[in-house]
Enzyme design. Structure first.
Site, PDB file in Angstrom:
ATOM      1  N   HIS A   1      13.054  26.553 -31.663  1.00 41.34           N
ATOM      2  CA  HIS A   1      14.469  26.446 -32.202  1.00 41.34           C
ATOM      3  C   HIS A   1      14.656  24.996 -32.323  1.00 41.34           C
ATOM      4  O   HIS A   1      13.908  23.957 -32.303  1.00 41.34           O
ATOM      5  CB  HIS A   1      15.599  26.651 -31.069  1.00 41.34           C
ATOM      6  CG  HIS A   1      15.656  28.299 -30.775  1.00 41.34           C
ATOM      7  ND1 HIS A   1      16.321  28.717 -29.843  1.00 41.34           N
ATOM      8  CD2 HIS A   1      14.987  29.290 -31.762  1.00 41.34           C
ATOM      9  CE1 HIS A   1      16.136  30.202 -30.035  1.00 41.34           C
ATOM     10  NE2 HIS A   1      15.352  30.385 -30.834  1.00 41.34           N
ATOM     11  N   ALA A   2      15.892  24.315 -32.462  1.00 31.51           N
ATOM     12  CA  ALA A   2      16.159  22.964 -32.428  1.00 31.51           C
ATOM     13  C   ALA A   2      15.087  21.980 -32.933  1.00 31.51           C
ATOM     14  O   ALA A   2      14.653  22.415 -34.292  1.00 31.51           O
ATOM     15  CB  ALA A   2      16.265  22.658 -30.913  1.00 31.51           C
TER      16      ALA A   2
END
Lengths: 86, 579
Positions: free
Chosen positions: A15-16
């Site tokens: 993610h991110a």
């Protein structure tokens, strides 16, 4: 075609920031780069694709590359994933 | 009216009502898919160029890392899956680009919304914003250009996007008010960086104001005054003037050394609780970090932090500080600070219990991992180690012995570290303050932890409302212990610092300076004020009064003495403080 499995050990999984870093690296290569998770295939050069994959810490993904620079690509991508902590 | 103030400061100006026209997307059938796909491609290119322009504008005006958001926007616009999905829809369904785009985007947004992740939710917002721009480009709608604002204005809007804010001229736009957003939204973060007051989270404000109306906002309190009277305006104008003067003066001392009026040099450092905090310390001119609390690594987690995780965190801060000191305090939990996965027994007296260094020496597997990480990180900066809650000399000796063992381990593995790493202790237990001459012989520095020193010396639990008024940093016993510690430290030639709240106390600054305190470590927001105050204090003059002060019998007498005999001189020098 080369494919290798990777266990995601960084805190946020794919993610991110890790996702953006992965895509930025992947787009450098001419080879086709796919990520396979739970039998579904995602385009490794697509930020939308990777984000919607929802790969978390502890998940195992398979990176599959196909092309002239495939070997360099997969090695660099795995090194990148292993170097990320957050 | 009141909202959430997320960027401090006062803004006086006129309302600039910024409303975005609602985009009406209609499904149209088209004759030639290829032309439509081309139309899409051209719009994409234009948007990408615009983003590059705004990104460079942001790098110049605000900074490189705030501009990263625009790289993320570009990644989205250039995403091969996104582009091919839209092209396919146009081809297969013979529909217009606008409708194809909105359908594909809706799909992605629903995907993101299904995954519980805060980062993705923020990306969802980004995607919506990027799409809006793309659609506007296709439909030929001109967005309001915020760069054309001519008079001192406060923008009032439902929300502002990063590209909106990038176009703001902080000399003309003196405030921002939005209906949406919180402390960590783009609006707040960029407003703080630009130094523009901001208030967010006021639902419906857009319908309550008129374009051009006079308005005053206070970004610290969240107060908004519409059509203020001239009396209110002049009150705020006075405050604004003072704020600006203070800011200017503070920035004057930011990069200067911490020197008293009569030329005595000390160091003013910052206390931090997580690696992120170090930015603020550096921005506020901190000369280092006098206390790096390491508990964040252990708390809010389901397991102990690994050596790697710790090493990365310590290294990150050390590198940011360069050759400025970084004092890392080893684990200081137990008692009232919960670590559920350690299964610590409930104690009757947690403040006097199994915690900090006691826990670490008993559970050495935890202690050694932390010390290994710190030593490895010492290679990357100017790290010093500090032990909390030492109460007897054996604890210190044992801890130092463990450090030596770890140094041997690392040497054998060929891992480099700073062989001369300094090791010190927190002076917070009265026994150590009383025995400070002995301890000073076996450490490289002291750091006085006044919060706990005061509690233990006066037998007062600060958190207990019934007796909290007995807690005082002006108590003669406390001040005498501090003086004793400093003197004994200096007799053995070591540095004595302070990392408790008293270090930032304006009343105590002259007293501590006169006692010879070498280092003051405090929260980042107090650094500049302390350095500024220091310039008007004469150490020698205060030293002449020190004996009399320390012989007074109560906190109240001491505070009054400070006010009437010491600060009075300081205040006369400074119109701004107490003037």
């Amino acid at each position: 075609m080369i494919s290798k499995e990777v266990l995601l050990t960084n805190k946020t999984g794919l993610h991110a920031r890790p996702a953006a870093l992965f895509v930025k690296e992947a787009t450098k290569y001419s080879s086709d780069i796919q990520i396979i998770k739970d039998d579904k295939t995602y385009n490794g050069k697509s930020i939308m694709g990777i984000l919607s994959m929802g790969a978390a810490n502890g998940d195992t993904i398979r990176i599959q590359v196909d092309g002239v620079d495939g070997e360099i690509a997969i090695n660099n991508l795995i090194e990148l994933l292993n170097s990320i902590v957050d | 009216m009141k909202g959430l103030g997320t960027s401090p400061g006062i803004g006086i100006g006129r309302v600039f009502l910024y409303m975005e026209p609602k985009l009406e997307i209609k499904k149209d059938s088209i004759k030639d898919p290829e032309t439509e796909i081309n139309r899409f491609r051209v719009a994409l290119e234009k948007c990408c160029n615009e983003i590059e322009y705004i990104k460079n504008l942001t790098i110049d005006k605000i900074g490189k890392d705030k501009a990263e958001i625009f790289s993320a926007h570009r990644l989205m616009l250039e995403d091969p899956e996104f582009i091919s999905a839209v092209n396919e829809k146009i081809n297969n369904e013979n529909i217009n680009a606008e409708f194809a785009i909105s359908e594909v985007v809706d799909f992605y947004i629903s995907l993101f919304d299904n995954i519980e992740d805060e980062y993705l939710r923020a990306r969802s917002e980004d995607l919506k914003h990027v799409t809006k721009n793309l659609l506007r480009e296709l439909m030929g709608i001109e967005p309001t250009n915020l760069m054309t604002i001519k008079e001192k204005s406060i923008i009032v809007s439902e929300d502002l996007s990063p590209s909106d804010i990038a176009q703001i001229n902080p000399n003309i736009v003196v405030g921002i008010v939005t209906e949406l957003g919180g402390r960590t939204s783009h609006t707040s973060i960029m407003a703080r960086t630009l130094g523009i007051p901001a208030i967010v989270g006021i639902k419906g404000i857009v319908t309550k104001v008129n374009h051009g109306e006079d308005i005053i906002i206070d970004g610290s309190t969240g107060d908004i005054t519409l059509s203020p009277t001239s009396k209110v305006i002049s009150e705020y104008e006075i405050q604004l003037k003072r704020d600006l003067e203070l800011k200017k003066i503070m920035s004057l001392v930011r990069d200067k050394k911490s020197i008293s009026k009569d030329g005595f040099r000390v160091e003013i450092l910052g206390n931090i609780g997580t690696p992120k905090d170090v930015e603020k310390v550096i921005q506020n001119g901190g000369e280092g970090v006098g206390l790096f609390r390491t508990e964040f690594l252990y708390m809010n987690s389901e397991r102990l932090p690994s050596e790697e995780e710790q090493f990365e965190a310590y290294k990150e801060v050390a590198e940011k500080l360069g050759n400025k000191s970084l004092i890392i305090r080893t684990l200081d939990v137990g008692g009232d600070k919960e670590l559920p996965y350690l299964n610590l027994p409930k104690e009757m007296n947690p403040f006097l219990g199994y915690r900090a260094i006691r826990l670490c020496l008993d559970r050495q597997e935890i202690f050694r991992v932390q010390l290994r990480a710190i030593l490895r990180a010492s290679e990357y900066g100017n790290i010093k180690i500090m032990f909390p809650m030492i109460s007897n000399i054996n604890e210190l000796r044992e801890s130092k012995k463990i450090i030596e063992e770890i140094k041997e381990e690392l040497k054998l593995s060929g891992i480099s570290f700073n062989e001369n790493i300094e090791v010190g202790i927190m002076v917070e237990i009265p026994a150590v303050a009383i025995q400070s001459r002995t301890f000073a012989k076996e450490v490289d520095f002291f750091s006085i932890g006044t919060n706990d020193l005061i509690q233990y010396t006066l037998a007062v639990d600060r958190g207990n409302e019934k007796i909290a008024n007995l807690y005082s940093q002006y108590h003669p016993a406390v001040l005498n212990l501090i003086k004793m510690t400093i003197e004994n430290g200096h007799k053995e030639g070591i540095m004595v610092g302070m990392c408790g709240e008293a270090a930032a106390d304006e009343n105590l600054l002259p007293v501590l300076l006169a006692m010879g305190l070498d280092e003051f470590s405090m929260s980042a927001s107090s650094i500049l004020r302390s350095r500024y105050l220091l310039k008007s204090i004469s150490k020698e003059k205060v030293r002449e009064k020190l004996d009399e002060l320390l012989n007074l019998s109560s906190s109240e007498e001491i505070l009054r003495f400070i006010d009437e005999n010491i600060l009075i001189n300081v205040k006369n020098e400074n119109q701004l403080f107490g003037g």
